[in-house]
Design an enzyme around this catalytic site. Structure first.
Site: not given
Ligand code: NAD
Length: 485
Positions: A155, A231-233, A235, A253, A287, A466
């Site tokens: 994002n 990333g997502s919760t 993952t 995060e 997020c 962070e």
């Molecule tokens: P995602 O979890 O699908 O992917 C995030 C990253 O993790 C990608 O690079 C992906 O390739 C990698 N990944 C996926 N599976 C993995 C595994 N098993 N092992 C290691 N790496 C793996 O998330 P997304 O769809 O890219 O992003 C959206 C999510 O990110 C939303 O839930 C959003 O809330 C969250 N987000 C959180 C913050 C925060 O600061 N809290 C900021 C931005 C986005």
């Protein structure tokens, strides 16, 4: 598009740009056109092995450099990002579908600032010293960890990747980064910048590929001492499971379902504008977005009318058009996920006040993945729509009676990332801020950021913080030395 005209992205490891060991590439799409435009390395454990080995080799000399020398490298990278800001903003907009105007004022300037901020921070970093009663002196050393993994989402691609890379490098670690496979372009451009600047080989490595294959191989690598993930919760949970047997340091995060709370005594204009932005900036794909809008009953009808009117006036369109407020969603799969949530809301009796359908954009963006800004009312705080993170241009409106009900409802979620409060009653603002289960609370503002503050969530939104010194502490090992005098 013919393969020759596709934008080709390569891995950056050991100071060189290389194709993946498998020779295989993934398709990369431009969301605003819904069209294939590039190829992303489909890396696997062999590529990660190479990158981690390079980072391990680079670590002794990088960590031995003075903080001032490392800071100077970070500044050079920040300056190079700034000098190519226009090109990088275009790349970010093309890759994500976000408005070029947004990438130009937010994503790219902040990416440059991340390097500059941590260049300054590392030269100001200090540690503790305790003089004890038993005639002894304790001092605390904070030493770099070695090779660390930085894994980021789609994002805010360069913004969030550099938010991890900069403190990790500043602290003296060497990095293997894995950007999102959906938005690899700006990270690739960062690779080119580091190569041109002559950053010592192996200090920063950027390896592309899927999370399941490349990301998992990185997390599992025995020489990776820590994982900083956004990333997502779901993952985050997978990563925590994979990292646990080796007790790797983790910073997670993750998702959010943030309450945006409006009291009758708010500054009405500020609250409407702020809530609109908090719901829909970056197509609601932040997020920190305030996707559950709680409004005090007395103000509810007036606030709803104003918010719906402004949401309808947002211009969904070509990200390159300077008048565009809302660009495309990142992928067709993501667009379909958003559609399915709105369908669910309708089935449950939710009233769609505006939007609720794909947006038609003409011209070169005919095939793009656009969705209208959508507001829904009529669903209780427990409903799935108010529980799941939708991560798109969809927000709900929920009237509340009083403070007690509001705090209860706002906290009734498994997430705890951010909350926004609009009120002129400063006593109430502080009282509620203390009760909300969120890592970040904004009062009469949203997304006002000071990079020194702790950033992150509680509950299923995050582990650790962070930002500022918190990030430098995460990317270091703490060692106490006790000297008998
Ligand atoms: P995602 O979890 O699908 O992917 C995030 C990253 O993790 C990608 O690079 C992906 O390739 C990698 N990944 C996926 N599976 C993995 C595994 N098993 N092992 C290691 N790496 C793996 O998330 P997304 O769809 O890219 O992003 C959206 C999510 O990110 C939303 O839930 C959003 O809330 C969250 N987000 C959180 C913050 C925060 O600061 N809290 C900021 C931005 C986005």
């Amino acid at each position: 598009m013919s393969p020759a005209r596709l934008e080709s992205i390569l891995n950056y490891a050991d100071g060189r740009l290389t194709p993946p060991a498998s020779g295989r590439f993934l398709d990369n799409f431009a969301p605003a056109r819904g069209a294939l435009y590039g190829r992303v390395p489909d890396s696997d454990e062999r590529d990660m092995e190479r990158a981690v080995a390079a980072a391990s080799r680079a670590f002794p000399s990088w960590s031995a450099k003075s903080a001032t020398e490392r800071a100077s490298w970070l500044r050079k990278i920040g300056d190079a990002i700034e000098s190519r800001a226009a090109e990088l903003a275009r790349a970010e907009s093309q890759d994500t579908g976000k408005p070029l105007s947004l990438a130009s004022v937010a994503d790219i300037p902040r990416s440059a600032l991340n390097f500059r901020f941590f260049a300054d921070a590392i030269t100001q970093f200090s540690s503790e010293c305790h003089s004890t009663d038993q005639n002894a002196l304790n001092y605390t050393l904070r030493q770099p960890l070695g090779v660390v993994a930085c894994i980021s989402p789609w994002n805010l691609p360069l913004y969030l990747l550099t938010w991890k890379i900069a403190p990790a490098l500043a602290m003296g670690n060497c990095v293997v980064a894995k950007p999102s496979e959906l938005t690899p372009l700006s990270a690739h451009r960062l690779s080119l910048i580091c190569r041109e600047l002559g950053l010592p080989a192996g200090v920063l490595n950027i390896v592309h590929g899927t999370g399941r294959k490349a990301g998992a191989a990185l997390v599992a690598h025995p020489k990776v001492a820590a994982v900083s993930f956004t990333g997502s919760t779901k993952t985050g949970a997978d990563i925590a499971k994979a990292a646990a047997p080796a007790f790797k340091k983790l910073s997670l995060e993750m998702g959010g379902k943030n309450p945006n709370i409006v009291f009758s005594d708010c500054d009405f204009e500020e609250a409407v504008e702020g809530s609109l932005k908090a719901a829909f900036l970056n197509q609601g794909q932040i997020c920190l977005c305030g996707s559950r809008i709680f409004v005090e009953k007395a103000l509810y009808p007036r606030f709803k009318r104003a918010l719906v009117e402004r949401a309808k006036a947002l211009k969904v369109g070509d990200p390159e058009d300077p008048d565009t407020d809302q660009g495309a969603l990142v992928s067709e799969t993501h667009l379909e996920k958003i559609e399915s949530y709105v369908r669910l809301a309708r089935q449950a009796g939710g009233r769609v006040l505006c939007g609720g359908r794909r947006a038609a954009v003409n011209g070169r963006c005919r095939g793009g993945w656009f969705y209208e800004p959508t507001l829904i009312e009529g669903l209780g705080p427990e409903h799935q729509i108010n529980q799941d993170e939708i991560f798109g241009p969809v927000a709900t409106l929920i009237p509340f009676r009083d403070e007690a009900e509001l705090v209860d409802w706002a906290n009734r979620t498994r997430y705890g990332l951010a909350a926004v409060l609009w009120t002129k009653d400063i006593g109430r603002a502080h009282r509620i801020a203390a009760k909300l289960q969120s890592g970040i609370i904004w009062i009469n503002c949203w997304m006002l950021r000071d990079l020194r503050t702790p950033f992150g969530g509680m509950k299923e939104s995050g582990l650790g913080r962070e930002g500022g010194l918190e990030a430098l502490r995460f990317f270091s090992e703490t060692k106490n030395v006790c000297v008998k005098l």
